[in-house]
Design an enzyme around this catalytic site. Structure first.
Site, PDB file in Angstrom:
ATOM      1  N   ASN A 124     -10.635  -2.878  -6.229  1.00 18.67           N
ATOM      2  CA  ASN A 124      -9.828  -2.034  -7.123  1.00 18.67           C
ATOM      3  C   ASN A 124     -10.412  -1.896  -8.527  1.00 18.67           C
ATOM      4  O   ASN A 124     -10.027  -1.006  -9.280  1.00 18.67           O
ATOM      5  CB  ASN A 124      -8.378  -2.549  -7.225  1.00 18.67           C
ATOM      6  CG  ASN A 124      -7.565  -2.327  -5.967  1.00 18.67           C
ATOM      7  OD1 ASN A 124      -6.603  -3.057  -5.705  1.00 18.67           O
ATOM      8  ND2 ASN A 124      -7.909  -1.324  -5.173  1.00 18.67           N
ATOM      9  N   ASP A 171       0.845  -1.206   0.000  1.00 22.75           N
ATOM     10  CA  ASP A 171       0.000   0.000   0.000  1.00 22.75           C
ATOM     11  C   ASP A 171       0.874   1.248   0.000  1.00 22.75           C
ATOM     12  O   ASP A 171       2.011   1.231   0.481  1.00 22.75           O
ATOM     13  CB  ASP A 171      -0.899  -0.020   1.253  1.00 22.75           C
ATOM     14  CG  ASP A 171      -2.043   0.980   1.141  1.00 22.75           C
ATOM     15  OD1 ASP A 171      -2.312   1.490   0.038  1.00 22.75           O
ATOM     16  OD2 ASP A 171      -2.667   1.262   2.183  1.00 22.75           O
TER      17      ASP A 171
HETATM   18  C1  FPP Z   1      -1.853   0.168  -3.339  1.00 27.27           C
HETATM   19  O1  FPP Z   1      -1.454   1.498  -3.433  1.00 27.27           O
HETATM   20  C2  FPP Z   1      -1.256  -0.641  -4.417  1.00 27.27           C
HETATM   21  C3  FPP Z   1      -1.953  -1.212  -5.429  1.00 27.27           C
HETATM   22  C4  FPP Z   1      -3.416  -1.098  -5.534  1.00 27.27           C
HETATM   23  C5  FPP Z   1      -1.307  -1.953  -6.514  1.00 27.27           C
HETATM   24  C6  FPP Z   1      -0.032  -2.673  -6.221  1.00 27.27           C
HETATM   25  C7  FPP Z   1       0.629  -2.995  -7.506  1.00 27.27           C
HETATM   26  C8  FPP Z   1       1.937  -2.969  -7.780  1.00 27.27           C
HETATM   27  C9  FPP Z   1       2.977  -2.747  -6.789  1.00 27.27           C
HETATM   28  C10 FPP Z   1       2.453  -3.172  -9.169  1.00 27.27           C
HETATM   29  C11 FPP Z   1       2.123  -4.449  -9.870  1.00 27.27           C
HETATM   30  C12 FPP Z   1       2.232  -5.680  -9.051  1.00 27.27           C
HETATM   31  C13 FPP Z   1       2.947  -6.789  -9.333  1.00 27.27           C
HETATM   32  C14 FPP Z   1       2.787  -7.975  -8.430  1.00 27.27           C
HETATM   33  C15 FPP Z   1       3.911  -6.925 -10.429  1.00 27.27           C
HETATM   34  P1  FPP Z   1      -2.549   2.643  -3.559  1.00 27.27           P
HETATM   35  O2  FPP Z   1      -2.654   3.010  -5.000  1.00 27.27           O
HETATM   36  O3  FPP Z   1      -3.827   2.222  -2.924  1.00 27.27           O
HETATM   37  O4  FPP Z   1      -1.832   3.782  -2.737  1.00 27.27           O
HETATM   38  P2  FPP Z   1      -2.493   4.929  -1.853  1.00 27.27           P
HETATM   39  O5  FPP Z   1      -3.221   4.260  -0.717  1.00 27.27           O
HETATM   40  O6  FPP Z   1      -1.310   5.723  -1.398  1.00 27.27           O
HETATM   41  O7  FPP Z   1      -3.412   5.704  -2.763  1.00 27.27           O
END
Ligand code: FPP
Length: 262
Positions: free
Chosen positions: A85, A37
């Site tokens: 998501n 996250d």
């Molecule tokens: C949460 O951050 C993260 C995600 C929803 C996506 C995670 C994906 C990756 C790291 C890249 C692809 C994955 C792989 C396994 C290759 P957020 O966007 O909710 O952050 P925030 O809470 O700060 O808005």
């Protein structure tokens, strides 16, 4: 895989080396699950689009997978995309899917070299066919590997998984007497794998966010303020040393009541 393998990948004399040396390799968590996250906040702090946070997060994924395999973990599960998501803007969803495909293309060789067995858990029928095909190809290519299981949770929801397992029980015609915790566990996406001993969440939020709800019943939770794109081997090593300080009681009394107060 063990201390020598971790030391081979960390700079000598570094904080990472100190952390690696503090790990008790006889008491490693068998399964580590991670809620990645903070990508959006990482990007916002740099005045970048959110997708740049996801892009930077790929390096953290690479480092975490490799360090976990070197440590000798049995299972690593990363929460890449939840059922919730899907509500994000279409541009962000498609950017995430293309980053995932890019990761698989770039990393398949490393997964094979490290004897890692790749799995995808979640409602995969909701993914675009080209994404699904690429994921399935990586699952098939690594199916013969005998090392760490690496699960990516994609289009994943813990409640949806439990509902799917209940439907599967009905489909198989199981009677109430045939259903216990072990049979139910064998109907989940993680069938055959140990439950997470350690659940790591980055970016400081104190939530489980519908992740592996059944499987984390007795997991130790470690939350770090570090945002996912900044997460590296040293954070994973730190999480494991914190886990090893915990007194796991599974609802029973402490084996070391005095130590537990320290
Ligand atoms: C949460 O951050 C993260 C995600 C929803 C996506 C995670 C994906 C990756 C790291 C890249 C692809 C994955 C792989 C396994 C290759 P957020 O966007 O909710 O952050 P925030 O809470 O700060 O808005």
């Amino acid at each position: 895989m063990a201390l020598v393998d971790v030391l081979a990948a960390v700079p000598p004399g570094s904080a990472d080396e100190g952390l690696a040396r503090r790990i008790d390799f006889d008491r490693l968590p068998r399964h580590v699950a991670v809620i990645m996250d903070g990508n959006g906040r990482w990007a916002a702090a740099r005045h970048l689009p959110r997708v740049e946070g996801h892009r930077a997060g790929i390096e953290s994924v690479r480092d975490t997978v490799e360090t976990s395999a070197r440590l000798g973990l049995q299972v690593l599960t990363l929460y890449a995309f939840s059922v919730e998501n899907w509500k994000r803007p279409e541009t962000e969803v498609s950017a995430l899917m293309s980053l995932l495909r890019h990761y698989l293309r770039a990393e398949l060789k490393t997964l094979l070299k490290n004897n890692i067995r790749f799995h995808v858990i979640g409602q995969l029928d909701r993914l675009a066919p080209e994404v699904r095909e690429e994921l399935e190809a990586a699952v098939t290519r690594t199916a013969g590997n005998t090392g760490m299981h690496f699960n990516i949770a994609l289009s994943y929801g813990g409640r949806a998984e439990i509902v799917d397992a209940a439907r599967e029980a009905v489909r198989r015609g199981l009677t109430p007497a045939q259903i216990d915790e072990d049979t139910f566990g064998s109907l989940l996406y993680t069938a055959g794998q140990p439950d997470p001993d350690l659940l790591i969440r980055t970016s400081g939020e104190m939530r489980v966010s519908n992740f592996l709800l059944w499987q984390i019943a007795y997991a130790e939770i470690w939350v770090t303020e570090t945002l996912w794109p900044d997460f590296r081997a040293k954070h994973l090593l730190k999480g494991i040393t914190e886990y090893q300080k915990r007194d796991r009681r599974y609802g029973a009394v402490s084996s070391d009541p005095v130590g537990a107060l320290k």
